[in-house]
Structures are given as structure tokens and as C-alpha cells.
Design a protein around this motif. Structure first.
Motif, PDB file in Angstrom:
ATOM      1  N   LEU A 232       0.845  -1.193   0.000  1.00 37.79           N
ATOM      2  CA  LEU A 232       0.000   0.000   0.000  1.00 37.79           C
ATOM      3  C   LEU A 232       0.884   1.248   0.000  1.00 37.79           C
ATOM      4  O   LEU A 232       0.680   2.185  -0.765  1.00 37.79           O
ATOM      5  CB  LEU A 232      -0.890  -0.030   1.246  1.00 37.79           C
ATOM      6  CG  LEU A 232      -2.049   0.930   1.294  1.00 37.79           C
ATOM      7  CD1 LEU A 232      -3.007   0.635   0.164  1.00 37.79           C
ATOM      8  CD2 LEU A 232      -2.782   0.792   2.618  1.00 37.79           C
ATOM      9  N   TYR A 233       1.907   1.218   0.849  1.00 35.71           N
ATOM     10  CA  TYR A 233       2.820   2.353   0.903  1.00 35.71           C
ATOM     11  C   TYR A 233       3.505   2.546  -0.452  1.00 35.71           C
ATOM     12  O   TYR A 233       3.580   3.649  -0.978  1.00 35.71           O
ATOM     13  CB  TYR A 233       3.862   2.133   1.999  1.00 35.71           C
ATOM     14  CG  TYR A 233       5.014   3.097   1.906  1.00 35.71           C
ATOM     15  CD1 TYR A 233       4.831   4.421   2.298  1.00 35.71           C
ATOM     16  CD2 TYR A 233       6.240   2.709   1.396  1.00 35.71           C
ATOM     17  CE1 TYR A 233       5.863   5.329   2.189  1.00 35.71           C
ATOM     18  CE2 TYR A 233       7.276   3.601   1.286  1.00 35.71           C
ATOM     19  CZ  TYR A 233       7.093   4.915   1.680  1.00 35.71           C
ATOM     20  OH  TYR A 233       8.104   5.809   1.549  1.00 35.71           O
ATOM     21  N   GLN A 234       3.991   1.430  -1.012  1.00 41.48           N
ATOM     22  CA  GLN A 234       4.697   1.545  -2.284  1.00 41.48           C
ATOM     23  C   GLN A 234       3.800   2.045  -3.394  1.00 41.48           C
ATOM     24  O   GLN A 234       4.233   2.802  -4.255  1.00 41.48           O
ATOM     25  CB  GLN A 234       5.242   0.183  -2.676  1.00 41.48           C
ATOM     26  CG  GLN A 234       6.632  -0.028  -2.147  1.00 41.48           C
ATOM     27  CD  GLN A 234       7.244  -1.229  -2.823  1.00 41.48           C
ATOM     28  OE1 GLN A 234       6.796  -2.345  -2.584  1.00 41.48           O
ATOM     29  NE2 GLN A 234       8.213  -1.008  -3.654  1.00 41.48           N
ATOM     30  N   SER A 235       2.538   1.598  -3.370  1.00 39.10           N
ATOM     31  CA  SER A 235       1.634   2.023  -4.425  1.00 39.10           C
ATOM     32  C   SER A 235       1.398   3.527  -4.339  1.00 39.10           C
ATOM     33  O   SER A 235       1.327   4.206  -5.356  1.00 39.10           O
ATOM     34  CB  SER A 235       0.315   1.260  -4.337  1.00 39.10           C
ATOM     35  OG  SER A 235      -0.398   1.653  -3.187  1.00 39.10           O
ATOM     36  N   VAL A 236       1.331   4.045  -3.117  1.00 37.26           N
ATOM     37  CA  VAL A 236       1.122   5.488  -2.971  1.00 37.26           C
ATOM     38  C   VAL A 236       2.380   6.224  -3.396  1.00 37.26           C
ATOM     39  O   VAL A 236       2.332   7.209  -4.134  1.00 37.26           O
ATOM     40  CB  VAL A 236       0.733   5.843  -1.522  1.00 37.26           C
ATOM     41  CG1 VAL A 236       0.676   7.356  -1.341  1.00 37.26           C
ATOM     42  CG2 VAL A 236      -0.602   5.236  -1.163  1.00 37.26           C
ATOM     43  N   ALA A 237       3.530   5.714  -2.978  1.00 32.40           N
ATOM     44  CA  ALA A 237       4.786   6.397  -3.282  1.00 32.40           C
ATOM     45  C   ALA A 237       5.048   6.435  -4.787  1.00 32.40           C
ATOM     46  O   ALA A 237       5.594   7.408  -5.293  1.00 32.40           O
ATOM     47  CB  ALA A 237       5.940   5.713  -2.564  1.00 32.40           C
ATOM     48  N   SER A 238       4.642   5.383  -5.500  1.00 31.08           N
ATOM     49  CA  SER A 238       4.938   5.403  -6.927  1.00 31.08           C
ATOM     50  C   SER A 238       3.704   5.729  -7.767  1.00 31.08           C
ATOM     51  O   SER A 238       3.682   5.477  -8.957  1.00 31.08           O
ATOM     52  CB  SER A 238       5.564   4.081  -7.364  1.00 31.08           C
ATOM     53  OG  SER A 238       4.850   3.004  -6.836  1.00 31.08           O
TER      54      SER A 238
END
Lengths: 547, 348
Positions: free
Chosen positions: B302-308
Motif C-alpha cells: 500500500l505504501y509503495q503504491s502510494v509512493a509510486s
């Protein structure tokens, strides 16, 4: 009473059971990298490694390049762009730069044992062009052909010298595997490549590479290469325990926290591969005024900036924007020592006066009676960069300027940068085989806002020099033209060079020796560096004899 | 109508029919809420500044240079941000209906569903089991402590739980990494299993999974048990002094029976609702815990999806979170309706 005791006992028992299970199942323990294996932290972003070994994919897993797919040739940035032969042994320009002839190493082969030929090279080049793949080495050319099994000829309609770096980065793939595959979506789970390693085991947590017995270039010293996911919170612990022997993460205050714990075996080397610059928004007052930009640059304490976060690893940058140590061969004799480590407030004041600013009660005030003030935008997650910007803000306060640091989401910052809606940004730029690409990134007007021309700098003069440089085929001409751009950097300060930027690398010489260092900078040692850099490093290691 | 006649005939049906009507009403409400969630899920990421292509370009910054031409082909690859919103919405609804979430940008070209299904078992295994266990342990502890407020156990356990509850989870996580991972070197500090092992039903692999889950599980369990403990204890104290509990006690019923059948059954209602809401935490993973222990679950995804700015992955994950929270609430509501007639009657 009875219940209470039972509950507490139950919880304790559970905790114990889990811990006990954990103990018995923990593998032999850290530190024991045998004589033929090595664990590297390649810095996988995220907690899972995707099984994507497509060399044309932007999201290819680390290890796809270098360990598996190899380029034709490269340049050593640490030695001013020295030629590094790889799949190709040499190249030659002819027809005034409109044709390049590349000789392949006759030994080169694929991991399935077949020969790597010129046809594979031409295939990769045409594949990328036809499928419009976003690889960073794509370039325009007229025609590419294999004149025999080991010779490739590429022709251009204008001199192609400036494309040399991209040409060298061509990563051939075996035609028989890739023909008919969609380069955008194929994940290439079982790669057939030319590099020294094959994929032994894929797990979402760790890639395990095994050395090829038939690697064409040389014998591979490290037989097993393990590349696990390492969370940044445990990186330093794993380095200290020796569980990870090679890492590319940036460790804060690395000298104290890693090197000093075992100075004989622990090494950290952050060789300069680029620099950090302050980019002014050229579309906005007062940064349009060269005297304001110069004044700000003169008020910076670069020595102090270099020591924020990682003391002893970085240095003040030469004011031409190029690093004197690694790019020195391109820097004009006049500017070899053009550094300004400490603030020169008197000179800064004189520049500000030319722009109509006066110092009043410690504040630098313009004709309109307002203090010179601006904001530096920074990405929220970059805690170290925010810290550095705050130090910068403090330094400029001495000159009477009010500077605020404004953290924001990276996507938001990108938009602000592209639309030129900011005052000042601090960012990095990288060096290449010649200063041409570096200056083109930073100064060419068509790169405004997108690549490292963050400040939307626009100068017909710079564009003109760059155009000439693009067509220059020999080092002497490139150096002469570079000198003109160096002068422009110093006279006009389109961006203010701050400090060197290093490829963060930690390595342990307890089991393996032969790592690159300051005395023998044969490659950038970071495991995320260019494919030839990281592979040269791993191929140069020698086991330390026990006892 | 036939149904009405039967109701007249057999009064016992009335309750069940009332319950059915209650469920239909609740179901309608939750379906409407689900549609709003789906739509918000579509809109919110798009209101964020930036787009996947420029996020990717920014990520590559400093590693290698891209020309304008290459940047253009990245934009072509990751879709056109200029496509009208309504047509994106129609496409999106179609995708949701087919559970097809397209290709992830952060893990391009892996399909979103594949990315999520790789992470989901780890999160459900780790966070799900821990959540249930800590709920049981915390609630049971809270019943004990609250049922006998002021006892010696209570006076030790309650301040202890309050202390644990106040500690930030990531701080406990870092402390565990330092102490158990490095100083004592008892347990591994990252990953879900030893990368040298091949996944399968072997003792070595299962042991490795358990040892890797131990520290993150303990981290989560400590904080959550404490939270449930405190909530349950406080509700118990209120309930224990209610008249019906006093009456039950006065009738001379056994202490255990009074505590569980009379007091705890009523005191647990807010905890059940709270647990339903916390289902979202399971799907979202315990982001910081997963980040600290490099645990390959969906929280970190979830964090990675937001960051990228990975819209497809972000939407699929947010959708899972919101829909499972709604489903869990629907279940909790239903349970409420069964346990507590007041909930039903208030509606009917």
C-alpha cells in the motif's frame, strides 16, 4: 483469580513457544559467508522482489543488468570517462561521425552455451526501436547491420558522437528467446543471458545467483551471490554482523557507525559520480538577476554542507559543476581550483548591492523595502535532504536572507518543478563519459523542468555551444567547448554547485579482498551502479585465505 | 398475504421476520456505502498531484539520464493522464466488476492481482492471526481485570497495558530488531522466511516462517492486546455495577457465570464493533511493522503504491480495505441485531 493466572500463563506460554520455535529454526547464524559465497544488499525497493528479468523493463529486478545482461562497453566516470571494453573490444568512428563500427569480443557466449553474435546486437537495437521501449539507452539511428558475426555497423544522418554512451549501453539479448515477445510485458522468468551469473533460485525475499562455469570473460571468483531484501532499519546491523558483506545503502555517519567498528575489514567509499546543486527558478524574480544568484552562491558554506549527515564522505564541489577529482581532465586549467568552501559574505554583499539589495538590521532588503526571502522545496521523505536544506537556510540567514524549507510529497514537487512554480530546489546531477551530457542535462533549454535543468534555464549561448559539442568527435574539441560552458557556470551561476554526490557503498574485506578504492578506482563499487561497474567489482574479488 | 397469516398464526415468527427486514435494510445501506467507497476509491488517487510516469521519472533521477524522447515513451507506456475522467470511471467500474485491476505500475508488468495475492497470505497469516489472538488475549485479560477491579493483578496489569498502549508500534519494532535480532541474535529481523530455503511443507521451511514471523507478531500483539485489554476492562467496570449483575450475584450464582454470562456478554459489545472496524488494519497490514521487518505483506505494498502513484494497485488495495471493513461491519451489525434486540427495534 484462577482465570487471571491462567490468562497470564497462557500468554507467556504462547510467547515462549513462538520464541522457542524461532530459536530452533534460525539458520546457522550471521557472519558465516563460506569461502565461495557473498551476500549483497542490492537495495531492492520494497519488501518483495518481483520476478521480472526483462532487460527492457524499467522495473527489472536488480541483478538483471550486469550479473545477467551485459552492455557493449562503458566508461569509468571515476576516471573522467575512461573506456571500459566489455562485450565489445573496441569501436571506431568513420564518415565524419556518421558511422560507428563495433568489434565484439569473440569469446562472448550465452548462458545456454551458444555464441553471442553481431546479429543479437542488431536485434536488440531494432527491437527497442520497433517496440518503442522506454530503455534509457534508446537513440536515433539510420541503420544497424551485422557485417559479420563479430562486427556491427550503425549509421546516422548527423554525427552520432554524443550517442556513444547510449551505443555502449546496448544490452543484447538472444534473438531466439525474444523474437515475437512483447518487450513491455514479458517478464522473462528464466533468463538466458551473457553475464557471469545465472539465477539459481527465485524467492520473493531473496535472489540467489550462481556463477557460470562457462563465463566467457574469466573465471568467476564468487560462486554464490545472495541478494536478499534488507530493510533499511536492519541494514547497519547486518553489515556489522557480517551477514551482509556488500551494500549500496546510504548509512548515516557511516565512518562512525560502520568503519570505526572494525577499521581493518569495514570499508565505506562513496566515490563521486555526480553533484548536488541549488537550482534557481529562472522564470521568477529575483532569481532572473545574475547578481542575486551569485550572491546566494557566495554566501554558502560548502564545507559545512559536505559534513551534514555523513562527515568525511563528501567535499565542496568545483564551481564549474564538474568534480575536480574525477572530472579534472575536462576542467579548464583556469578553473581547476575554482572552489569556494567557506562563505564570502563581503563579496556576496557586493553582488547583492548590484541587484539593489542593502543590509539593514541584519536583513538584506531590496528597493521595495522587503527582505530577500524564498522557499526551498524538498521531498517529505528525504529526511537527510531536509536537514541539509535547513543548514543551508541557516547559512543564508547570515547573509540576511530569509529562507524556509518546505517539505512536500514528491509527486507534488515534480509538478511544481515542471510548471516552474517554485523558488529554489536542491537536487543532484550525474557525470558521464564527457561533460557534454552533464551540461546538456543541466543547461539545454529543451530540458527545462524535466531533466536536471530544474531551473528552466534558457540561454541561446549555452544551446549553441552544446550543439557544437554534440558534433565533436575528439576529446580536445570537447574540452575546448566544455571550457566555454564552465565559464558560463562561473559567470552566470545558472545553478549553484554545492557538494559532491557519492555512490554510497559499504564492503567487508574479511572474506573477500580486491574491492575498488580511492587508490584503485577501477569501478564505482555500489551494487546498484552501472552494469560494468558492479560486475567488474564482483569479478575482481579474491578470497582471503583462512589463517 | 400468506406470510402475514402465518405470522398471525405463529407469533414466534414475528421476531424472525423483523430480523429479516432489519438485515435487508442494513444490506441496502451497506451496498450504497460500498458504491460510495468504490467511487471515492476511484476519485481520491486522481485528486492527488502527479501521475505514475512522472513519479517513475523522478525515481530514476540521479541514476541515469533520460532524454525528452525517452520520457515521452514512458508516458506512452503508463497511460495518458489526459484521458477524460468519466471514461476512466466507466473503465474502472467494468474492471471492478470483473475483479480485473490491470497491471501494476510499481511492479510493472506484473498484474495487480498477482502482486496482491503474493502479499495477502503473509499479511493475513501474520496480522490476521495476531489480531485474533490479541483480541482474545486482550479481551479475556480485560474481563479478568475489570471484573475484579482493584485486585492485585488489575493494579499491575492495567498500568502495564496503558504503558504498552502508549508505545508507538514502530518503536517497539525497532527495539525488538535491536535486542532480539542483533544483540541476542535469537531471531531473524527481516523477510518472511530464509531465502536459502525452497518454499514447501518441510519442517525447515515452516520453522523458518514461524521464526521470521515471531518478532513482527509479538510487536503487533503487544500493542493490540493492550488496547483491547484497556477497552474491555473499562467496560467491565461499568457493567459490573449494573443492577442486573448485582441481582445475579445476590441470587448466589457462581462468580464465573456472573462474570461471563451477565457482565462480559454486555460489556463486549463495543469491542465487537471495534474489532470489525479493525479488520481494515488486517488488510492494510501493519504498515510500519511490515516496513521495519521487511515483511512482504500488503501493508507495505500500500505504501509503495502510494509512493509510486500506482493507481491500479492503490485502488485494488483501498477497495479491499474499504469493502472488507464494510463487510465486517455488516457482520458486526448483524451479530448486534441478534444479540441485542434494541438495535433491531430502533430500526423497525
Amino acid at each position: 483469580m484462577k482465570w487471571t493466572r491462567l490468562g497470564v500463563t497462557g500468554a507467556a506460554a504462547l510467547a515462549l513457544a513462538v520464541t522457542a520455535a524461532g530459536c530452533s529454526a534460525t539458520p546457522a547464524g550471521p557472519g558465516g559467508s563460506g569461502s565461495d559465497s557473498l551476500t549483497v544488499n542490492m537495495g531492492f525497493s520494497g519488501n518483495t522482489i518481483p520476478r521480472n528479468f526483462n532487460p527492457f523493463s524499467l522495473k527489472a529486478s536488480q541483478g538483471t543488468f550486469g550479473f545477467q545482461y551485459e552492455p557493449l562497453f562503458a566508461f569509468n566516470t571515476l576516471q573522467g570517462g575512461k573506456f571500459v571494453p566489455w562485450l565489445a573490444t573496441k569501436y571506431a568512428w568513420s564518415d565524419g561521425g556518421k558511422k560507428i563500427t563495433i568489434d565484439l569480443d569473440k569469446r562472448a557466449n550465452w548462458s545456454d552455451g551458444t555464441k553471442l553474435t553481431a546479429k543479437d546486437v542488431v536485434f536488440a537495437l531494432e527491437y527497442v526501436t520497433k517496440q518503442d521501449l522506454p530503455v534509457e539507452w534508446k537513440f536515433e539511428y539510420e541503420k544497424a547491420k551485422a557485417t559479420d558475426d563479430h562486427t556491427v555497423e550503425i549509421t546516422f544522418d548527423t554525427p552520432g558522437y554524443a550517442r556513444l554512451r547510449s551505443i555502449g549501453s546496448i544490452r543484447p539479448v538472444p534473438e531466439k528467446v525474444w523474437k515475437g515477445k512483447n518487450g513491455k510485458t514479458f517478464t522473462n522468468p528464466e533468463p538466458v543471458a551473457s553475464g557471469p551469473y545465472t539465477l539459481k533460485r527465485y524467492a520473493a525475499q531473496q535472489l540467489t545467483f550462481e556463477a557460470r562455469d562457462d563465463y566467457w570473460k574469466q573465471k568467476v571468483p564468487v560462486k554464490t551471490l545472495k541478494a536478499p531484501v534488507v530493510a533499511s532499519s536492519s541494514e547497519i546491523g547486518k553489515l556489522l554482523s557480517g551477514e551482509v558483506e556488500w551494500s549500496g545503502g546510504a548509512v548515516p555517519d557511516v565512518k562512525k557507525s560502520y568503519v570505526d567498528k572494525d577499521p581493518k575489514n569495514h570499508h565505506a567509499w562513496y566515490p563521486t559520480y555526480g553533484g548536488t546543486y541549488m537550482f534557481f527558478n529562472h522564470k521568477k524574480a529575483p532569481f532572473k538577476d545574475v547578481h542575486v544568484r551569485k550572491g546566494i552562491s557566495l554566501a554558502v558554506n560548502r564545507s559545512e554542507l559536505a559534513d551534514v549527515g555523513n562527515p568525511g564522505m563528501f567535499e565542496p564541489l568545483n564551481l564549474t559543476g564538474l568534480d575536480a577529482k574525477t572530472q579534472g581532465k575536462w576542467i579548464d586549467a583556469k578553473y581547476q581550483d575554482a572552489a569556494q568552501p567557506k562563505p564570502e559574505l563581503a563579496a556576496a554583499g557586493a553582488e547583492f548591492a548590484k541587484a539593489g539589495y542593502k543590509k539593514k538590521d541584519g536583513k538584506l532588503v531590496g528597493k521595495d523595502g522587503k527582505q530577500l526571502s524564498f522557499k526551498i522545496l524538498e521531498v517529505t521523505e528525504f529526511a537527510d535532504a531536509i536537514q541539509r536544506d535547513k543548514v543551508l537556510a541557516q547559512q543564508l540567514k547570515q547573509a540576511g536572507i530569509k529562507v524556509e524549507v518546505e517539505p512536500m510529497a514528491s509527486a507534488q514537487l515534480d509538478t511544481a518543478r515542471q510548471e516552474a512554480k517554485f523558488d529554489v530546489l536542491v537536487g543532484g546531477a550525474v557525470f558521464y563519459n564527457t561533460p557534454y551530457n552533464f551540461y546538456k542535462d543541466m543547461l539545454h533549454s529543451e530540458n527545462g523542468g524535466i531533466w536536471t535543468n530544474y531551473g528552466h534555464y534558457k540561454s541561446a549561448k549555452a544551446d549553441g555551444i552544446l550543439k557544437e559539442m554534440e558534433r565533436a568527435g575528439d576529446d580536445a574539441t570537447i574540452k575546448k567547448l566544455s571550457a566555454k560552458l564552465e565559464k558560463l557556470m562561473i559567470d552566470e551561476v545558472p545553478a549553484a554547485p554545492l557538494i559532491t554526490n557519492g555512490a554510497s557503498t559499504q564492503y567487508n574485506s574479511k572474506n573477500w579482498t580486491g574491492w575498488p578504492d580511492e587508490k584503485n578506482p577501477y569501478a564505482i563499487p555500489a551494487p546498484w551502479a552501472g552494469p560494468t561497474d558492479m560486475v567488474q567489482t564482483i569479478l575482481s574479488l579474491r578470497p582471503v585465505k583462512a589463517g | 398475504m400468506a406470510a402475514d397469516e402465518r405470522v398471525k398464526d405463529r407469533p414466534g415468527r414475528r421476531v424472525r421476520l423483523g430480523a429479516a427486514r432489519y438485515f435487508v435494510q442494513r444490506l441496502g445501506f451497506y451496498l450504497a456505502a460500498a458504491w460510495i467507497a468504490v467511487t471515492l476509491n476511484f476519485l481520491l488517487p486522481r485528486l492527488m498531484p502527479g501521475d505514475p510516469a512522472s513519479a517513475l521519472i523522478a525515481q530514476m533521477q540521479g541514476r541515469s539520464a533520460l532524454s525528452g524522447e525517452q520520457i515521452a515513451s514512458i508516458y506512452r507506456l503508463f497511460g495518458d493522464p489526459g484521458e477524460p475522467l468519466w471514461s476512466q470511471y466507466v473503465t474502472y467500474l467494468g474492471q471492478v466488476a470483473h475483479l480485473d485491476f490491470g497491471l501494476s505500475v510499481a511492479f510493472f508488468p506484473t498484474p495487480v492481482w498477482e502482486v496482491i495475492s503474493a502479499g495477502l497470505p503473509w499479511t493475513i497469516g501474520l496480522v490476521g492471526i495476531t489480531a485474533v489472538l490479541s483480541f482474545v488475549i486482550g479481551t479475556a485479560g480485560g474481563i479478568m481485570a475489570g471484573g475484579r477491579a482493584g485486585s492485585r493483578t488489575d493494579s499491575v496489569a492495567t498500568p502495564g497495558a496503558m504503558f504498552l498502549n502508549a508505545l508507538p508500534t514502530f518503536w517497539i519494532a525497532l527495539l525488538f530488531v535491536l535486542v532480539f535480532g542483533f544483540q541476542l541474535a535469537w531471531l531473524p529481523t527481516g523477510g518472511a522466511y530464509d531465502g536459502d530455503l525452497t518454499p514447501g511443507f518441510s519442517a525447515a521451511f515452516i520453522g523458518s516462517v514461524i521464526s521470521h514471523a515471531a518478532l513482527p507478531a509479538l510487536t503487533i500483539a503487544l500493542g493490540w492486546s493492550a488496547t483491547w485489554f484497556i477497552g474491555m476492562r473499562n467496560m467491565m467496570i461499568t457493567t459490573v455495577s449494573e443492577d442486573y449483575v448485582l441481582l445475579a450475584r445476590a441470587k448466589g450464582l457462581g462468580r464465573t457465570r456472573v462474570m461471563f454470562r451477565y457482565a462480559a456478554r454486555n460489556a463486549i459489545l463495543p469491542s465487537v464493533a471495534g474489532f470489525a472496524i479493525n479488520i481494515g488494519n488486517v488488510v492494510g497490514g501493519q504498515l510500519l511493522v511490515e516496513a521495519v521487518f521487511a515483511y512482504p505483506g500488503v501493508g507495505y505494498l500500500l505504501y509503495q503504491s502510494v509512493a509510486s502513484v500506482d493507481y491500479p494497485l492503490m485502488q485494488a488495495l483501498f477497495l479491499m480495505v474499504s469493502l472488507s471493513v464494510l463487510a465486517a461491519n455488516f457482520l458486526a451489525d448483524s451479530v448486534y441485531g441478534l444479540i441485542d434486540p434494541r438495535a433491531r427495534e430502533g430500526r423497525a
